[in-house]
Scaffold this motif. Structure first.
Motif, short mmCIF file in Angstrom:
data_model
loop_
_atom_site.label_atom_id
_atom_site.label_comp_id
_atom_site.label_asym_id
_atom_site.label_seq_id
_atom_site.Cartn_x
_atom_site.Cartn_y
_atom_site.Cartn_z
N UNK A 21 0.80 -1.18 0.03
CA UNK A 21 -0.03 0.19 -0.06
C UNK A 21 0.92 1.37 -0.16
N UNK A 22 1.88 1.38 0.76
CA UNK A 22 2.94 2.41 0.88
C UNK A 22 3.53 2.59 -0.35
N UNK A 23 4.00 1.53 -1.09
CA UNK A 23 4.62 1.41 -2.42
C UNK A 23 3.80 2.23 -3.61
N UNK A 24 2.52 1.85 -3.43
CA UNK A 24 1.50 2.44 -4.17
C UNK A 24 1.57 3.90 -4.14
N UNK A 25 1.75 4.42 -2.63
CA UNK A 25 1.54 5.86 -2.36
C UNK A 25 2.89 6.25 -3.30
N UNK A 26 4.04 5.67 -3.14
CA UNK A 26 5.04 6.26 -3.99
C UNK A 26 4.78 6.27 -5.35
N UNK A 27 4.22 5.43 -5.86
CA UNK A 27 4.05 5.25 -7.43
C UNK A 27 2.95 6.46 -7.84
N UNK A 28 1.84 6.50 -6.93
CA UNK A 28 0.76 7.45 -7.02
C UNK A 28 1.31 8.84 -7.21
N UNK A 29 2.15 9.25 -6.15
CA UNK A 29 2.78 10.54 -6.07
C UNK A 29 3.64 10.93 -7.22
N UNK A 30 4.55 9.91 -7.61
CA UNK A 30 5.27 9.92 -8.77
C UNK A 30 4.53 10.47 -9.91
N UNK A 31 3.17 9.68 -10.16
CA UNK A 31 2.43 10.06 -11.30
C UNK A 31 1.68 11.18 -11.24
N UNK A 32 1.70 11.81 -10.16
CA UNK A 32 0.65 12.93 -9.80
C UNK A 32 1.47 14.25 -9.75
N UNK A 33 2.60 14.21 -8.93
CA UNK A 33 3.09 15.74 -8.77
C UNK A 33 4.14 15.96 -9.69
N UNK A 34 4.41 17.18 -10.16
CA UNK A 34 5.64 17.49 -11.04
C UNK A 34 6.81 17.76 -9.85
N UNK A 35 7.84 17.72 -10.39
CA UNK A 35 9.34 17.83 -10.08
C UNK A 35 9.36 19.35 -9.18
N UNK A 36 9.71 19.32 -8.14
CA UNK A 36 9.95 20.38 -7.38
C UNK A 36 11.09 21.28 -8.01
N UNK A 37 11.19 22.56 -7.63
CA UNK A 37 12.36 23.47 -8.09
C UNK A 37 13.37 23.07 -6.98
N UNK A 38 14.53 23.54 -7.21
CA UNK A 38 15.64 23.08 -6.20
C UNK A 38 15.60 23.97 -5.08
N UNK A 39 15.21 25.41 -5.19
CA UNK A 39 14.99 26.44 -3.95
C UNK A 39 13.63 25.99 -3.06
#
Lengths: 190, 353
Positions: free
Chosen positions: B297-315
């Motif tokens: 279930x937690x690995x699913x959250x990892x994948x889910x977040x990866x598919x949903x959120x764009x990459x953050x800026x460094x700052x």
């Protein structure tokens, strides 16, 4: 027997790490040598039953301090080999004197241990697991360490905390109050 | 137990744990590709084996037989050592995680984990702090600018989020009074009111902070600036190919599994779960199933977040770590310390009673 073999391997590794650290041309290799030496020391702590100290050794020295070293080395230019001309002329003689002193101290400690095996002399500076049957109470578990720290050694502990707090506050202060433009350091000085 | 028995038990456990990790990695990679494909309205791998489940095996074999190209400008020693340094901590961390109820074989009790360390949590933190060396060494020794940029980003990011990760665990240690993972799991057995599992619910802020820091520690989206394709090609592993690259890949997915497993162990009850009074074999099979289910279930959250959120800026990454996550965890430490202290005081000291 196992203990002797493990000790031999990691003592050699620690020595090799130390030699690499002082003799390597590139600072990155020096850092890696120091890392190896620190890691080997963590193994010695485990062998002496000091599990907590070993974990902290890896966590703090290998995990935080050396990572910061490497980070700084990378930021200030990685390919530059260190300039090895001596800028402090009296450095070498001092190093010889201090080195001889260190060898003498280690010699005294070793002789002390040797004398202790004869039973003739009291050991002054040896560390490690007390001889005889060692149950859980002489192992460096978190419970034992914190018990000692918060009962027998509270004042030195608090003094160290105070020192670290002062250091942290000082770092923030140095970072916060930037130099005014006219106080700026001259060219070439960081 | 005699010395040989101890040695044999340990050896068997370690080999089994490594086998489990390597097999789980194959499944996790396939799981991620399938789930991301679903979330993006694609089919995903479906050729090799049923539902494409053998796709990762095929990829692994391909990488194994591919040439490992060594660029001319690398520093050879660290260049070879970096993939190994990535894999070793990833494999070792899992050894302290208990995956099931200890069971008795003959007259001895066997823990379902590599070892029960008194300093379990510190061991995890210490080893996860070593993971950064692989990235730094790979980036520096590649003799190329993108890996170096990736390595500089990685070291800053991992140091920052390690602090938050360690701080998030302080309330947990205070609350449970132990750092042994076995004891932490056992303290979470039982239920409240006969139906709410007695997990460490009260430590939800710790759970959230730890899990977010886990994303950063494993260099996963949205914190995957270390290997941001659009900016610095592959980041630290740009110059790696063949099986050396596969080792980095392996380490990343093992780390995802590790972080999920550790989070489950610390906050979600570990292997605890209903066994429905089914009797002997199920008493220790079901806990393993529960553990793996929660971890999935937690690995699913990892994948889910990866598919949903764009990459953050460094700052954004840095200010989120230092200006949000660490202050919040410090505040939470202060609050929870007061609460735990009040709970431990004798009632006569309690001002509210």
């Amino acid at each position: 027997m196992v203990e002797v073999i493990v000790f031999a391997i990691f003592a050699l590794a620690a020595l090799a790490g130390g030699l690499v650290m002082v003799s390597a041309r590139s600072p990155v290799y020096s850092a890696m040598g120091l890392l190896l030496a620190m890691f080997s020391m963590a193994v010695f702590y485990v062998m002496n039953g000091a599990h907590f100290v070993a974990a902290v050794q890896v966590l703090i020295y290998a995990g935080a301090v050396m990572t910061l070293f490497l980070f700084v080395i990378m930021l200030i230019g990685v390919d530059r080999a260190v300039d090895r001309t001596e800028t402090i002329p009296y450095q070498r003689p001092i190093v010889y004197v201090l080195g001889a002193g260190l060898v003498a101290l280690i010699g005294i400690a070793v002789l002390d241990v040797a004398a202790a095996f004869d039973g003739s002399l009291q050991v002054a500076w040896t560390t490690g697991r007390p001889s005889g049957n060692c149950t859980l109470d002489c192992v460096g578990t978190i419970e034992n360490i914190s018990g000692e720290l918060f009962t027998g050694w509270l004042l030195p502990f608090e003094a160290t905390v105070l020192l670290l707090t002062i250091a942290a506050v000082g770092t923030v202060a140095l970072g916060q109050f930037a130099l005014k433009p006219r106080d700026e350091a001259p060219e070439g000085v960081e | 137990m005699t010395g040989w028995e101890t040695f044999l038990t340990a050896a068997i456990k370690v080999v089994l744990a490594f086998a489990l990790l390597l097999n789980v990695t194959i499944l996790v990679v396939w799981f991620e590709r399938k789930v991301v494909a679903d979330l993006q309205n694609r089919i995903g791998p479906d050729r090799a084996g049923p539902w494409g489940i053998l796709q990762t095996v095929a990829d692994g074999i391909k990488l194994l037989f591919k040439e490992s190209v060594t660029p001319r400008k690398v520093e050879f020693g660290p260049y070879i050592a970096a993939p190994i340094a990535a894999l070793i901590p990833a494999l070792l961390i899992f050894l302290v995680v208990p995956i099931g109820r200890p069971f008795t074989l003959g007259d001895r009790v066997i823990d379902l984990s590599g070892m029960d360390l008194n300093i379990g949590l510190l061991y995890i933190l210490a080893l996860s702090s070593l993971a950064v060396y692989a990235v730094v060494l790979a980036g520096w020794s590649s003799g190329s600018k993108y890996p170096l940029l990736g390595a500089v980003r990685a070291s800053a990011q991992m140091i920052s989020y390690e602090a938050a990760m360690g701080l998030a665990l302080v309330p947990l240690i205070l609350f449970t009074g132990t750092t042994s993972l076995h004891q932490i799991v056992e303290l979470q057995s039982g239920t409240y009111l006969n139906f709410i599992p007695a997990w460490n619910w009260i430590l939800v802020p710790s759970f959230v902070i730890f899990f977010i820091a886990g994303f950063a520690e494993t260099n996963r989206a949205p914190f995957d600036l270390v290997e941001a394709e659009s900016e610095i090609v592959g980041g630290y592993h740009t110059e790696y190919s063949g099986f050396r690259f596969a080792m980095f890949f392996l380490a990343e997915y093992i780390n995802i599994f590790n972080i999920s497993a550790i989070t489950v162990t610390l906050f979600l009850g570990g292997w605890n779960g209903p066994t429905f009074g089914l009797g002997a074999p199920f008493d220790w099979i079901l806990p393993i199933v529960w553990f793996l289910a929660k971890t999935t279930a937690l690995i699913f959250v990892f994948v889910w977040v990866r598919a949903t959120l764009p990459r953050m800026r460094y700052d954004q990454l840095m200010s989120f770590g230092w200006k949000r996550l660490i202050p919040v965890s410090l505040l939470w430490i202060a609050l929870s310390t007061v609460a735990i202290g009040l709970r431990r005081m004798p009632p006569s000291w309690w001002p509210f009673v």
